[in-house]
Structure formats: C-alpha cells, structure tokens
Motif scaffolding. Structure first.
Motif, PDB file in Angstrom:
ATOM      1  N   SER A  22       0.828  -1.200   0.000  1.00 45.67           N
ATOM      2  CA  SER A  22       0.000   0.000   0.000  1.00 45.67           C
ATOM      3  C   SER A  22       0.862   1.250   0.000  1.00 45.67           C
ATOM      4  N   ASN A  25       1.903   1.648  -3.545  1.00 42.36           N
ATOM      5  CA  ASN A  25       0.770   2.149  -4.317  1.00 42.36           C
ATOM      6  C   ASN A  25       0.573   3.636  -4.079  1.00 42.36           C
ATOM      7  N   LEU A  59      -2.172   1.311 -11.634  1.00 39.82           N
ATOM      8  CA  LEU A  59      -2.903   0.575 -10.600  1.00 39.82           C
ATOM      9  C   LEU A  59      -4.337   0.328 -11.058  1.00 39.82           C
ATOM     10  N   GLN A  63      -7.609  -0.218  -6.270  1.00 34.63           N
ATOM     11  CA  GLN A  63      -6.471   0.202  -5.448  1.00 34.63           C
ATOM     12  C   GLN A  63      -6.516   1.703  -5.184  1.00 34.63           C
ATOM     13  N   SER A  67      -7.069   3.893  -1.374  1.00 34.89           N
ATOM     14  CA  SER A  67      -5.997   4.763  -0.898  1.00 34.89           C
ATOM     15  C   SER A  67      -6.545   6.027  -0.225  1.00 34.89           C
TER      16      SER A  67
END
Length: 79
Positions: A22, A25, A59, A63, A67
C-alpha cells in the motif's frame, strides 16, 4: 508483519500482512497525481478522474479507491 514457516525454504520466513504494497501504491499515486495536476501525464490523456489516475499510476481503480490519497485527489479536482 507476521512471519510463518515457509515449507519451500526453511531459512526464509514467509511474511503476511506487510504494509509495503500500500505504501508503494500510494507512492505511485502521488507521482501520478502530481503529473496529472501539473498537466504533464506520461501514460494517459490527462483527464482528471479516478480511471485516468489509476491508469497513470499503473494501478487498478480498486487500489485507488482504497488509498487515502483519493480524497486529496478529489479535493484538487473539485477546485
């Protein structure tokens, strides 16, 4: 992060629950956001929406929606 026994390699622990994906990302999203908001996209047509942000960052939309940076992007787009 939890280490468990890895049957394929007894000397290398297998990890679960690592937060690094994460963070990676979010790093990709931050870079993509900066490019899009500056009008300098590398991988898309530069429209300011979640689909294009995901494509620019490499992504999935899922995703991006997960976030915390999504709210920041939405804030910039609404201005």
């Amino acid at each position: 992060m939890t280490a468990t026994h890895n049957p394929l390699s007894p000397h290398v622990p297998q990890t679960t629950g690592d937060a690094r994906p994460s963070a990676l990302n979010d790093s990709k999203l931050r870079a993509a956001m900066e490019r899009l908001l500056a009008g300098q996209p590398l991988h898309t047509d530069g429209r300011l929406n979640i689909k294009i942000l995901a494509e620019e960052a490499g992504l999935s939309r899922q995703q991006v929606y997960r976030s915390p940076l999504r709210a920041e992007f939405d804030e910039h787009v609404q201005r």
